[in-house]
Every structure is written in C-alpha cells, then in structure tokens.
Motif scaffolding. Structure first.
Motif, PDB file in Angstrom:
ATOM      1  N   LEU A  58      22.734  25.119 -23.507  1.00  0.00           N
ATOM      2  CA  LEU A  58      22.002  25.635 -22.341  1.00  0.00           C
ATOM      3  C   LEU A  58      21.422  24.567 -21.403  1.00  0.00           C
ATOM      4  CD1 LEU A  58      20.182  28.883 -23.542  1.00  0.00           C
ATOM      5  CD2 LEU A  58      21.853  28.699 -21.710  1.00  0.00           C
ATOM      6  N   PRO A  59      20.772  23.518 -21.926  1.00  0.00           N
ATOM      7  CA  PRO A  59      20.182  22.534 -20.995  1.00  0.00           C
ATOM      8  C   PRO A  59      21.217  21.959 -20.023  1.00  0.00           C
ATOM      9  CG  PRO A  59      19.340  22.194 -23.208  1.00  0.00           C
ATOM     10  CD  PRO A  59      20.448  23.205 -23.327  1.00  0.00           C
ATOM     11  N   GLY A  60      22.430  21.695 -20.502  1.00  0.00           N
ATOM     12  CA  GLY A  60      23.490  21.183 -19.625  1.00  0.00           C
ATOM     13  C   GLY A  60      23.873  22.175 -18.538  1.00  0.00           C
ATOM     14  N   LEU A  61      23.801  23.468 -18.870  1.00  0.00           N
ATOM     15  CA  LEU A  61      24.138  24.498 -17.882  1.00  0.00           C
ATOM     16  C   LEU A  61      22.995  24.667 -16.873  1.00  0.00           C
ATOM     17  CD1 LEU A  61      25.799  27.154 -20.235  1.00  0.00           C
ATOM     18  CD2 LEU A  61      26.900  25.334 -18.925  1.00  0.00           C
ATOM     19  N   ILE A  62      21.743  24.559 -17.378  1.00  0.00           N
ATOM     20  CA  ILE A  62      20.581  24.677 -16.484  1.00  0.00           C
ATOM     21  C   ILE A  62      20.637  23.589 -15.407  1.00  0.00           C
ATOM     22  CG2 ILE A  62      18.043  24.492 -16.350  1.00  0.00           C
ATOM     23  CD1 ILE A  62      17.902  25.756 -19.155  1.00  0.00           C
ATOM     24  N   GLU A  63      21.031  22.378 -15.823  1.00  0.00           N
ATOM     25  CA  GLU A  63      21.165  21.260 -14.881  1.00  0.00           C
ATOM     26  C   GLU A  63      22.136  21.542 -13.744  1.00  0.00           C
ATOM     27  OE1 GLU A  63      22.373  17.494 -16.516  1.00  0.00           O
ATOM     28  OE2 GLU A  63      20.639  17.499 -17.845  1.00  0.00           O
ATOM     29  N   LYS A  64      23.184  22.309 -14.066  1.00  0.00           N
ATOM     30  CA  LYS A  64      24.249  22.513 -13.077  1.00  0.00           C
ATOM     31  C   LYS A  64      23.835  23.421 -11.925  1.00  0.00           C
ATOM     32  CE  LYS A  64      27.657  20.388 -15.241  1.00  0.00           C
ATOM     33  NZ  LYS A  64      28.420  19.286 -14.624  1.00  0.00           N
ATOM     34  N   THR A  65      22.968  24.384 -12.221  1.00  0.00           N
ATOM     35  CA  THR A  65      22.674  25.381 -11.184  1.00  0.00           C
ATOM     36  C   THR A  65      21.662  24.857 -10.165  1.00  0.00           C
ATOM     37  OG1 THR A  65      21.933  27.624 -10.717  1.00  0.00           O
ATOM     38  CG2 THR A  65      20.892  26.538 -12.580  1.00  0.00           C
TER      39      THR A  65
ATOM     40  N   ILE B  95      33.887  25.823 -17.065  1.00  0.00           N
ATOM     41  CA  ILE B  95      33.586  26.399 -15.753  1.00  0.00           C
ATOM     42  C   ILE B  95      32.518  25.579 -15.039  1.00  0.00           C
ATOM     43  CG2 ILE B  95      32.122  28.282 -14.887  1.00  0.00           C
ATOM     44  CD1 ILE B  95      34.771  29.287 -14.643  1.00  0.00           C
ATOM     45  N   ALA B  96      31.468  25.212 -15.799  1.00  0.00           N
ATOM     46  CA  ALA B  96      30.349  24.493 -15.187  1.00  0.00           C
ATOM     47  C   ALA B  96      30.798  23.146 -14.628  1.00  0.00           C
ATOM     48  CB  ALA B  96      29.231  24.292 -16.206  1.00  0.00           C
ATOM     49  N   GLY B  97      31.785  22.542 -15.257  1.00  0.00           N
ATOM     50  CA  GLY B  97      32.237  21.237 -14.812  1.00  0.00           C
ATOM     51  C   GLY B  97      33.235  21.290 -13.665  1.00  0.00           C
ATOM     52  N   ASP B  98      33.801  22.442 -13.421  1.00  0.00           N
ATOM     53  CA  ASP B  98      35.001  22.483 -12.580  1.00  0.00           C
ATOM     54  C   ASP B  98      34.861  23.163 -11.228  1.00  0.00           C
ATOM     55  OD1 ASP B  98      36.487  21.024 -14.242  1.00  0.00           O
ATOM     56  OD2 ASP B  98      37.674  22.674 -15.067  1.00  0.00           O
TER      57      ASP B  98
ATOM     58  N   ARG C 290      17.078  28.628  -8.284  1.00  0.00           N
ATOM     59  CA  ARG C 290      15.844  28.654  -9.087  1.00  0.00           C
ATOM     60  C   ARG C 290      15.776  29.893  -9.945  1.00  0.00           C
ATOM     61  NH1 ARG C 290      10.964  27.437  -5.131  1.00  0.00           N
ATOM     62  NH2 ARG C 290       9.820  28.292  -6.910  1.00  0.00           N
ATOM     63  N   GLN C 291      16.270  30.999  -9.377  1.00  0.00           N
ATOM     64  CA  GLN C 291      16.267  32.274 -10.089  1.00  0.00           C
ATOM     65  C   GLN C 291      17.134  32.189 -11.362  1.00  0.00           C
ATOM     66  OE1 GLN C 291      18.263  35.343  -7.901  1.00  0.00           O
ATOM     67  NE2 GLN C 291      16.811  36.929  -8.530  1.00  0.00           N
ATOM     68  N   LEU C 292      18.318  31.596 -11.202  1.00  0.00           N
ATOM     69  CA  LEU C 292      19.220  31.468 -12.356  1.00  0.00           C
ATOM     70  C   LEU C 292      18.676  30.453 -13.360  1.00  0.00           C
ATOM     71  CD1 LEU C 292      21.793  32.260 -13.780  1.00  0.00           C
ATOM     72  CD2 LEU C 292      23.050  30.628 -12.357  1.00  0.00           C
ATOM     73  N   ALA C 293      18.115  29.345 -12.848  1.00  0.00           N
ATOM     74  CA  ALA C 293      17.532  28.338 -13.741  1.00  0.00           C
ATOM     75  C   ALA C 293      16.416  28.965 -14.573  1.00  0.00           C
ATOM     76  CB  ALA C 293      17.009  27.151 -12.938  1.00  0.00           C
ATOM     77  N   ALA C 294      15.605  29.819 -13.937  1.00  0.00           N
ATOM     78  CA  ALA C 294      14.507  30.486 -14.646  1.00  0.00           C
ATOM     79  C   ALA C 294      15.056  31.428 -15.722  1.00  0.00           C
ATOM     80  CB  ALA C 294      13.629  31.248 -13.662  1.00  0.00           C
ATOM     81  N   ALA C 295      16.128  32.155 -15.382  1.00  0.00           N
ATOM     82  CA  ALA C 295      16.737  33.064 -16.357  1.00  0.00           C
ATOM     83  C   ALA C 295      17.297  32.272 -17.548  1.00  0.00           C
ATOM     84  CB  ALA C 295      17.839  33.890 -15.697  1.00  0.00           C
ATOM     85  N   LEU C 296      17.925  31.124 -17.243  1.00  0.00           N
ATOM     86  CA  LEU C 296      18.484  30.283 -18.313  1.00  0.00           C
ATOM     87  C   LEU C 296      17.383  29.714 -19.193  1.00  0.00           C
ATOM     88  CD1 LEU C 296      21.202  28.297 -16.330  1.00  0.00           C
ATOM     89  CD2 LEU C 296      21.575  30.045 -18.063  1.00  0.00           C
ATOM     90  N   LYS C 297      16.292  29.304 -18.549  1.00  0.00           N
ATOM     91  CA  LYS C 297      15.171  28.743 -19.307  1.00  0.00           C
ATOM     92  C   LYS C 297      14.580  29.799 -20.233  1.00  0.00           C
ATOM     93  CE  LYS C 297      12.049  25.573 -20.230  1.00  0.00           C
ATOM     94  NZ  LYS C 297      11.260  26.388 -21.151  1.00  0.00           N
TER      95      LYS C 297
ATOM     96  N   LEU D 112      28.596  30.797 -14.000  1.00  0.00           N
ATOM     97  CA  LEU D 112      27.613  30.523 -15.067  1.00  0.00           C
ATOM     98  C   LEU D 112      27.008  31.821 -15.590  1.00  0.00           C
ATOM     99  CD1 LEU D 112      25.606  27.420 -13.757  1.00  0.00           C
ATOM    100  CD2 LEU D 112      27.120  27.507 -15.748  1.00  0.00           C
ATOM    101  N   LEU D 113      26.620  32.686 -14.657  1.00  0.00           N
ATOM    102  CA  LEU D 113      26.054  33.984 -15.035  1.00  0.00           C
ATOM    103  C   LEU D 113      27.026  34.763 -15.916  1.00  0.00           C
ATOM    104  CD1 LEU D 113      24.270  35.631 -11.988  1.00  0.00           C
ATOM    105  CD2 LEU D 113      23.508  35.678 -14.357  1.00  0.00           C
ATOM    106  N   ALA D 114      28.285  34.773 -15.501  1.00  0.00           N
ATOM    107  CA  ALA D 114      29.302  35.500 -16.264  1.00  0.00           C
ATOM    108  C   ALA D 114      29.451  34.918 -17.670  1.00  0.00           C
ATOM    109  CB  ALA D 114      30.639  35.448 -15.527  1.00  0.00           C
ATOM    110  N   ALA D 115      29.435  33.593 -17.760  1.00  0.00           N
ATOM    111  CA  ALA D 115      29.579  32.932 -19.062  1.00  0.00           C
ATOM    112  C   ALA D 115      28.399  33.294 -19.966  1.00  0.00           C
ATOM    113  CB  ALA D 115      29.673  31.425 -18.868  1.00  0.00           C
TER     114      ALA D 115
END
Lengths: 169, 169
Positions: free
Chosen positions: B33-40, B92-95, B43-50, B106-109
């Motif tokens: 998760l932390p690696g995915l949070i970095e990608k977005t 997906i996050a890398g590409d 703020r809304q998605l980062a908060a959901a990931l957190k 990211l949301l879908a994943a």
C-alpha cells in the motif's frame, strides 16, 4: 489487469484493458471448472459448479458483444490475479483427501473466483457510466448481477453445509 | 489458499490454513500500500488508501488474536492469489502516465484486493460457525465488516469520480 500497460493513456484504453483482463479471466475459469467439478462427490456442489460454468459462457458472450460495441475484436490479456486464484483452487483440489473438507475448500476457492469477477465487473460498470457507454454498461451490469447471484448461491450451499455439520456435533 | 496442503485432513486444518493464507495476504497488502499511496496525486484517494492501511493493521491484529484462540502462533502461508492481485496493482501503478487514469486503475486494483479479503473472511466466518468457534468467529466477522465498509468507501470514491467526469463531458 495485465502487466503490459504501457499503451494505457486514456480511460478508453484502461476500459478496454480491463475488458480484456476479465475476458481472459472468464476463459481461464471456463477451462478450470470441469476439472474441479470432477473432484467433488457432492451433487449439490457439482450442480452449483455446473451452473457457474453455464453462467460463465453467457458472461463471455456478453463480453464479446461489448467488444463489438466498442469496435474491438474480443481478446484476452494476461491476468496474474485470476491465474493465482485458479492456481490455488487447483492446488487445493489435488491435495485434500477427505471429501467434505475438499468440498469446503472448493467452495471457498470458487467464492474467491466469484469475488474477483464482482470486483472487475463493478469497476467496468462504473467506467462505462463515466464513458457514457450505456449499451456496454448494460451488458456488464448483467454480468455483475449474475456473479452476485452466483455468490449468494455458493454462500447458501456453504451455509447449509455449515449448519448441518454444526448440528451434527 | 497456499499450495502445500498435503497436511489438510480436517476442517480444523483447513480453517487454520485459510487463516494463515489471509494473514499472509494482510501482510503483503500492508507492504504494497505505501508504494501505491505515493503514486496517487488525489488527496481523496490517498486518504482512502491510508485508511485501508490502518484497517489492515487492525485486521492483522484481530487475526493474531484468532491464532491465539486456536492455540497457534500467527504464521502466513504463501498465497498465489493475493500475490497475483498485488502484482497487477504494482504493474498498473508503474505504467500509466496520466494522473486521472492512474487513479482509476489504482482504485480498481484496490477493489480487487478488497474483494479477495471479503471472500476469504466470508468463508472463515462460515467455517468458524461450523466449528463452533464463537470468539474466533466474532473477530473474523469484524474483519469482514471492515472490508465491506472499505469496499463501499472505494466504490463511493470511484462513483464520485465517474459522475464528475461524465458531467464534464
């Protein structure tokens, strides 16, 4: 979602990519199910698996219509997620001797398969709305509803088995 | 469910095996998760990931209590399903270059990750009932409810994004 996503630049690209991902998943599931049906000795579970197999065929044909509506040829794209889920299902099916324990493990594996599809179709339905692809969205909603119904059926089979065994203790 | 299941003979064995499977899954998700949070950049998605990350920690600690209640040490077992799901998420996050398309992917994943957990906890709750392990069942039910709530949150984020984009077209 496959790994070769360099060509994904727009939401349309992403939509097509996940459509290909779930098409691949449906094909792999259809290939895996007959082997799992063979393993079970429960008529109830075999019937549930058989109806999953039929539902998968309908789902794949709806996906083919969806490809057609976006002017693309039906094509799969590699999907490590469903590969992993089916690898687990096959591993479990090969390794458990006790029939009732095997059936419980098969049921659990199928619920994981089903939830993967629910997640994917749920995503595609939302994206179809965003992209204003109403007809495609309708096909994907039908697949989503079918998978939710299948999950309820599998949960009901699992629940009845659990109740029977709890009562027998 | 891992592949080395030769030792699964009873429902208790199967229950422990899937408990280890989902414990491994929670640990792998927490690492990813932390690696995915970095990608977005949302703020809304980062908060959901957190909040998913926090919920995962709570879930792992409930699993540790569940291991304790069945007199076993907390231990993971390899799980190709979650490995595949996270491999896709990282791929997906890398590409994807476009920020909005990346966020959608990211949301879908994450919804796929969440549905995997919903399937597993649903299975474990049913088995805990069958095995009359009430206290363990309560812990697993709490994890199931948390994941269903997380899925609703992610769907809401996805839905709001989709509505906004559909309206902007």
């Amino acid at each position: 979602v496959g790994l070769f996503t360099k060509s994904i630049k727009t939401m349309d690209d992403l939509f097509l990519h996940v459509l290909q991902d779930v098409y691949y998943a449906e094909k792999q599931i259809a290939r895996a199910l007959p082997g799992l049906i063979e393993k079970t000795t429960s008529r109830q579970l075999a019937a549930a698996l058989k109806s999953l197999l039929d539902a998968g065929e309908t789902a794949a044909s709806r996906l083919e219509q969806a490809f057609d509506l976006v002017s693309e040829k039906p094509k799969g794209t590699s999907c490590p997620a469903i590969d992993g889920i089916l690898k687990e299902a096959r591993g479990i099916a090969g390794d458990i001797g006790d029939k009732q324990v095997l059936d419980a493990a098969l049921l659990a594996a199928l619920q994981a398969v089903d939830h993967y599809r629910i997640a994917r179709y749920g995503t595609l339905v939302a994206w179809a709305r965003e992209l204003r692809r109403t007809a495609v969205g309708r096909l994907l909603s039908a697949n989503l509803a079918a998978n939710k119904a299948a999950d309820r059926d599998l949960s009901a089979v699992a629940g009845r088995k659990a109740d029977r065994k709890a009562a027998a203790r």
